[in-house]
Motif scaffolding. Sequence first.
Motif, PDB file in Angstrom:
ATOM      1  N   LEU A 167      38.305  49.469  57.754  1.00 22.35           N
ATOM      2  CA  LEU A 167      38.489  48.049  57.483  1.00 22.35           C
ATOM      3  C   LEU A 167      39.707  47.519  58.223  1.00 22.35           C
ATOM      4  N   GLU A 168      39.614  46.269  58.664  1.00 26.55           N
ATOM      5  CA  GLU A 168      40.682  45.655  59.443  1.00 26.55           C
ATOM      6  C   GLU A 168      41.192  44.394  58.748  1.00 26.55           C
ATOM      7  N   PRO A 169      42.432  43.992  59.022  1.00 29.40           N
ATOM      8  CA  PRO A 169      42.983  42.777  58.425  1.00 29.40           C
ATOM      9  C   PRO A 169      42.096  41.562  58.678  1.00 29.40           C
ATOM     10  N   GLY A 170      41.953  40.755  57.652  1.00 33.24           N
ATOM     11  CA  GLY A 170      41.130  39.559  57.761  1.00 33.24           C
ATOM     12  C   GLY A 170      39.690  39.759  57.364  1.00 33.24           C
ATOM     13  N   GLN A 171      39.223  41.000  57.347  1.00 34.20           N
ATOM     14  CA  GLN A 171      37.844  41.244  56.933  1.00 34.20           C
ATOM     15  C   GLN A 171      37.697  40.990  55.429  1.00 34.20           C
ATOM     16  N   ARG A 172      36.506  40.584  55.046  1.00 29.73           N
ATOM     17  CA  ARG A 172      36.204  40.256  53.653  1.00 29.73           C
ATOM     18  C   ARG A 172      35.196  41.261  53.103  1.00 29.73           C
ATOM     19  N   VAL A 173      35.427  41.698  51.890  1.00 29.60           N
ATOM     20  CA  VAL A 173      34.542  42.669  51.253  1.00 29.60           C
ATOM     21  C   VAL A 173      34.104  42.124  49.897  1.00 29.60           C
ATOM     22  N   ILE A 174      32.792  41.946  49.710  1.00 27.32           N
ATOM     23  CA  ILE A 174      32.275  41.558  48.408  1.00 27.32           C
ATOM     24  C   ILE A 174      31.901  42.823  47.650  1.00 27.32           C
ATOM     25  N   THR A 175      32.152  42.809  46.329  1.00 31.12           N
ATOM     26  CA  THR A 175      32.178  44.075  45.601  1.00 31.12           C
ATOM     27  C   THR A 175      31.199  44.181  44.443  1.00 31.12           C
ATOM     28  N   GLY A 176      30.271  43.245  44.303  1.00 36.33           N
ATOM     29  CA  GLY A 176      29.272  43.418  43.262  1.00 36.33           C
ATOM     30  C   GLY A 176      28.860  42.121  42.602  1.00 36.33           C
ATOM     31  N   SER A 177      27.589  42.041  42.244  1.00 30.51           N
ATOM     32  CA  SER A 177      27.016  40.831  41.681  1.00 30.51           C
ATOM     33  C   SER A 177      27.282  40.707  40.185  1.00 30.51           C
ATOM     34  N   PHE A 178      27.716  39.521  39.762  1.00 26.42           N
ATOM     35  CA  PHE A 178      27.838  39.235  38.339  1.00 26.42           C
ATOM     36  C   PHE A 178      26.479  38.883  37.749  1.00 26.42           C
ATOM     37  N   CYS A 179      25.649  38.211  38.530  1.00 21.08           N
ATOM     38  CA  CYS A 179      24.290  37.859  38.138  1.00 21.08           C
ATOM     39  C   CYS A 179      23.583  37.385  39.398  1.00 21.08           C
ATOM     40  N   ASN A 180      22.297  37.117  39.333  1.00 22.56           N
ATOM     41  CA  ASN A 180      21.600  36.591  40.513  1.00 22.56           C
ATOM     42  C   ASN A 180      20.493  35.630  40.089  1.00 22.56           C
ATOM     43  N   GLU A 181      20.269  34.655  40.941  1.00 17.97           N
ATOM     44  CA  GLU A 181      19.249  33.641  40.699  1.00 17.97           C
ATOM     45  C   GLU A 181      18.538  33.352  42.007  1.00 17.97           C
ATOM     46  N   THR A 182      17.270  32.985  41.914  1.00 19.74           N
ATOM     47  CA  THR A 182      16.497  32.612  43.089  1.00 19.74           C
ATOM     48  C   THR A 182      16.721  31.146  43.430  1.00 19.74           C
ATOM     49  N   VAL A 183      16.923  30.860  44.707  1.00 21.52           N
ATOM     50  CA  VAL A 183      17.041  29.480  45.178  1.00 21.52           C
ATOM     51  C   VAL A 183      15.644  29.010  45.548  1.00 21.52           C
ATOM     52  N   GLN A 184      15.114  28.095  44.764  1.00 25.32           N
ATOM     53  CA  GLN A 184      13.720  27.694  44.932  1.00 25.32           C
ATOM     54  C   GLN A 184      13.548  26.372  45.661  1.00 25.32           C
ATOM     55  N   GLY A 185      14.643  25.721  46.007  1.00 23.24           N
ATOM     56  CA  GLY A 185      14.550  24.449  46.707  1.00 23.24           C
ATOM     57  C   GLY A 185      15.911  23.796  46.793  1.00 23.24           C
ATOM     58  N   PRO A 186      15.968  22.514  47.157  1.00 28.76           N
ATOM     59  CA  PRO A 186      17.247  21.820  47.252  1.00 28.76           C
ATOM     60  C   PRO A 186      17.992  21.838  45.917  1.00 28.76           C
ATOM     61  N   GLY A 187      19.316  21.840  46.013  1.00 26.62           N
ATOM     62  CA  GLY A 187      20.128  21.826  44.803  1.00 26.62           C
ATOM     63  C   GLY A 187      21.539  22.288  45.074  1.00 26.62           C
TER      64      GLY A 187
END
Length: 256
Positions: A219-239
């Motif tokens: 890993l290098e400075p400035g890189q971003r690491v996401i570490t796990g989902s709290f929940c998930n939802e489907t995006v079904q259209g505009p919103g």
Amino acid sequence: MSDEALVEAFFQARRKGVAGRDLADPELIAAEHGLRKGLDLQLAVLDRFLASGERLGGWKVGHTSGSRRGMMGSDFRPFGYILDGRIMRSGDALPHDRIASCFIEPELCLVLGAPLWGEDVDPVAARGAVRAVVPAFELNEARLPPGAGHPAILADGLSNWGIVVGTEAPVRSNLTDITVELWRDGELVSTRTPGDSMDDPFLSLSRLCALLHRYGRGLEPGQRVITGSFCNETVQGPGSWRAVFSGIGEVAVRFS
């Protein structure tokens, strides 16, 4: 298919948002080659993007929470790469049909302030290399056909399309007691405090370093690491979507 053909097929799937017929076979990557082969192919696809002029923006650590925790092995937390050109800012908008079969996940994002390499990085050292914590969304894209095997899912970068990031917040010692509220068009959709059902983010960062080390990467400075989902939802259209992280901040994105 040859390795070269597989890399090209996964590269095009990521670019176009959908896999071609050549990736429809659930046994595309032979079981005996396993998860290591999937990660080999994923990194080869990443290198293909880098050769084409893209930049690496960071990484995701997968299968760290909920029912998917450890689904490919009790101590196995696979990675996926994040392209710099697909890191959006909170409040940005994109067409809802830009991402095929999109699902959205609120996640914590750790921003590196110092290089972090090696197989023996512990959570304390990992925390010391983090500059900031950021509220984020991961935007995922279901590119592969249903029933794709685990190696193919790894080769496809764990379905990542990109991330949306909010304002940086100071690093704090405990990131496992955070509550997230997820809102869609002003309506509360979910409230989650994962606690022990989610890996500690600094442990996830140390595991990521150890796994990347096997491939001569870190890993290098400035890189971003996401570490796990709290929940998930489907995006079904505009919103409009907004996630509020207790003690951290909030992030928002709009699909037009």
